[in-house]
Motif scaffolding. Structure first.
Motif, PDB file in Angstrom:
ATOM      1  N   ASN A  66      33.325  54.738   3.237  1.00 37.45           N
ATOM      2  CA  ASN A  66      34.465  54.122   3.887  1.00 37.45           C
ATOM      3  C   ASN A  66      35.192  55.218   4.787  1.00 37.45           C
ATOM      4  OD1 ASN A  66      33.477  51.542   2.314  1.00 37.45           O
ATOM      5  ND2 ASN A  66      33.874  52.390   0.489  1.00 37.45           N
ATOM      6  N   PRO A  67      35.099  55.542   5.453  1.00 34.32           N
ATOM      7  CA  PRO A  67      36.152  57.146   6.019  1.00 34.32           C
ATOM      8  C   PRO A  67      37.259  55.717   6.491  1.00 34.32           C
ATOM      9  CG  PRO A  67      34.109  55.604   7.278  1.00 34.32           C
ATOM     10  CD  PRO A  67      33.814  55.035   6.487  1.00 34.32           C
TER      11      PRO A  67
ATOM     12  N   ALA B  63      40.112  47.818  19.309  1.00 37.88           N
ATOM     13  CA  ALA B  63      38.668  47.425  19.245  1.00 37.88           C
ATOM     14  C   ALA B  63      38.020  47.399  17.960  1.00 37.88           C
ATOM     15  CB  ALA B  63      37.535  48.293  19.605  1.00 37.88           C
ATOM     16  N   LEU B  64      38.985  48.605  16.952  1.00 34.95           N
ATOM     17  CA  LEU B  64      38.447  48.788  15.394  1.00 34.95           C
ATOM     18  C   LEU B  64      39.580  48.145  14.362  1.00 34.95           C
ATOM     19  CD1 LEU B  64      38.222  52.686  16.461  1.00 34.95           C
ATOM     20  CD2 LEU B  64      36.458  50.897  15.608  1.00 34.95           C
TER      21      LEU B  64
ATOM     22  N   VAL C   1      23.741  57.533  24.764  1.00 37.97           N
ATOM     23  CA  VAL C   1      24.102  57.240  23.874  1.00 37.97           C
ATOM     24  C   VAL C   1      23.419  57.205  22.683  1.00 37.97           C
ATOM     25  CG1 VAL C   1      25.916  55.898  24.909  1.00 37.97           C
ATOM     26  CG2 VAL C   1      23.952  54.947  23.672  1.00 37.97           C
ATOM     27  N   ASP C   2      23.343  57.880  21.764  1.00 33.47           N
ATOM     28  CA  ASP C   2      22.880  57.905  20.608  1.00 33.47           C
ATOM     29  C   ASP C   2      23.162  56.665  20.065  1.00 33.47           C
ATOM     30  OD1 ASP C   2      21.018  58.219  18.532  1.00 33.47           O
ATOM     31  OD2 ASP C   2      21.126  60.710  18.752  1.00 33.47           O
ATOM     32  N   MET C   3      22.661  55.938  19.429  1.00 31.08           N
ATOM     33  CA  MET C   3      22.687  54.297  18.260  1.00 31.08           C
ATOM     34  C   MET C   3      22.367  54.677  17.288  1.00 31.08           C
ATOM     35  SD  MET C   3      25.816  53.054  19.840  1.00 31.08           S
ATOM     36  CE  MET C   3      26.091  51.361  19.060  1.00 31.08           C
ATOM     37  N   GLY C   4      21.491  56.267  16.826  1.00 24.96           N
ATOM     38  CA  GLY C   4      20.327  55.894  16.185  1.00 24.96           C
ATOM     39  C   GLY C   4      18.844  56.043  15.971  1.00 24.96           C
TER      40      GLY C   4
ATOM     41  N   LEU D  99      31.230  52.734  18.657  1.00 28.15           N
ATOM     42  CA  LEU D  99      32.384  53.939  17.983  1.00 28.15           C
ATOM     43  C   LEU D  99      32.232  53.280  16.671  1.00 28.15           C
ATOM     44  CD1 LEU D  99      35.838  51.812  19.777  1.00 28.15           C
ATOM     45  CD2 LEU D  99      35.189  54.241  20.586  1.00 28.15           C
ATOM     46  N   LEU D 100      32.101  52.467  15.932  1.00 31.45           N
ATOM     47  CA  LEU D 100      31.357  52.545  14.432  1.00 31.45           C
ATOM     48  C   LEU D 100      30.344  53.407  14.934  1.00 31.45           C
ATOM     49  CD1 LEU D 100      32.405  48.770  13.457  1.00 31.45           C
ATOM     50  CD2 LEU D 100      33.710  51.187  13.197  1.00 31.45           C
ATOM     51  N   LYS D 101      29.104  53.453  15.701  1.00 30.93           N
ATOM     52  CA  LYS D 101      27.661  53.936  15.281  1.00 30.93           C
ATOM     53  C   LYS D 101      28.614  55.482  15.405  1.00 30.93           C
ATOM     54  CE  LYS D 101      24.609  53.253  15.010  1.00 30.93           C
ATOM     55  NZ  LYS D 101      23.601  54.162  13.487  1.00 30.93           N
ATOM     56  N   MET D 102      29.608  55.634  16.520  1.00 35.16           N
ATOM     57  CA  MET D 102      30.055  57.562  16.505  1.00 35.16           C
ATOM     58  C   MET D 102      30.507  58.118  15.107  1.00 35.16           C
ATOM     59  SD  MET D 102      28.557  58.311  19.222  1.00 35.16           S
ATOM     60  CE  MET D 102      27.147  57.159  19.581  1.00 35.16           C
TER      61      MET D 102
END
Length: 343
Positions: free
Chosen positions: A4-5, A31-32, A212-215, A321-324
């Motif tokens: 929960n950042p 977007a957030l 990008v690195d999405m995981g 954004l959430l992945k970052m």
């Protein structure tokens, strides 16, 4: 990983790229889900900004953003030392000197505060075009270039014009196409007061590609092509004000050329040690793809290239954004830049 950042979008900063930073922040907060937004003013003070005030700001690429609320901290160091929220993760919507070149990243690292983007070491190397080229030597194709102090420019231009009919002059460190000059033989050399890089002009297609690195490891996004009208260059006005340029994504180029650009972008991302995302720029010439530079915090505005490439890849801007933010909460950014493990 942060549970929960509390997301704090940090934008503005001391560089002349802060107009782009404001537009990036506008796109990010849309977007957030109601993140905090902190404006780092050119004077150094930090303001907590109401999202409505940020989103109401018009013509961000041309007009300075002036926060309505007074500063809550006199400088960024005190802001980081006395964070008023739990589980903070800073989403960096910063560009240019002070925000993208390493010192700010070191401030976060030394305090164990998670932040998005590359660590201080990768940021510092990529921001310096000469150091980035040194690191990538032998891995990607590059044009001839030389670093020059202001008083060395006449000699450097004189020498390089013996081999090349057209040259490019740009700041050694910086982005957003500011301070970019294209010169032919006989043109007057612009007056500059900072170290610059003089580069052979390569005739070809202007191409750019985000990684990008999405995981699941770094992946290259669809390539974008920038077309310019005759007599125009891809400068600040062309990039952000739409003067004489068009961006085509995915680029209408042969598959082999697209794959070469994507591979070069991935090599640059990994060799420079970038984390999360980056964008590299190229020229597609008759004899292959030429590397120009890498941005560790590329623009995230509605007009920026990486968001267009994400859309073409079917990746929502919000998910990106959430992945970052998720990546920022990992162990890597809690270490110092020299210790940081590449994910």
């Amino acid at each position: 990983m942060n549970v929960n950042p509390t997301i704090i979008v940090l934008f503005g900063g001391p560089s002349d790229e802060r107009h782009v930073s404001v537009a990036s922040a506008q796109n990010v907060v849309r977007a957030l889900d109601r993140p905090f937004a902190w404006f780092w003013s050119p004077t150094g003070a930090v303001h907590d900004v109401a999202l409505d005030d940020l989103l109401a700001h018009e013509r961000p690429f041309e007009v300075d953003f002036v926060p309505a609320r007074p500063a809550i901290f006199p400088n960024i160091e005190q802001a980081l030392d006395t964070l008023p929220v739990d589980n903070p993760v800073f989403l960096l919507a910063l560009h240019g000197t002070g925000g993208e070149d390493g010192p700010l990243q070191r401030m976060f690292e030394s305090r164990g505060i998670p932040f998005t983007g590359s660590d201080s070491t990768a940021s510092e190397i990529a921001f310096d075009k000469a150091r980035a080229k040194e690191r990538l030597h032998g891995k990607v194709r590059m044009a001839e270039s030389r670093v020059a102090q202001p008083d060395e420019l006449p000699e450097v231009f004189s020498d390089m014009f013996t081999r090349h009919a057209r040259l490019v002059l740009k700041p050694l460190a910086g982005g957003s196409s500011r301070g970019l000059f294209f010169l032919d033989r006989g043109d007057e050399i612009p007056r500059v007061d900072i170290p610059c890089i003089v580069e052979q002009f390569i005739t070809g297609r202007e191409l750019s590609d985000g990684v990008v690195d999405m995981g699941d490891g770094p992946i290259a996004l669809p390539v974008i092509e920038i077309e310019t009208d005759p007599g125009r260059d891809f400068d600040y006005a062309g990039k952000y004000l739409g003067h004489g340029t068009r961006e085509i994504c995915p680029a209408q180029i042969p598959d082999a050329l697209a794959r070469e650009v994507q591979e070069a972008a991935r090599i640059a991302h990994e060799t420079l040690g970038c984390n999360g995302y980056s964008r590299s720029d190229f020229v597609g010439a008759d004899d292959g793809v030429y590397y120009l530079e890498t941005n560790t915090l590329p623009g995230l505005t509605r007009a920026s290239l990486v968001p267009q490439e994400l859309d073409a890849a079917g990746i929502s801007f919000r998910d990106f954004l959430l992945k970052m933010v998720e990546r920022a909460g990992s162990k890597a950014h809690r270490l110092t830049g020299s210790q940081a493990q590449r994910l």
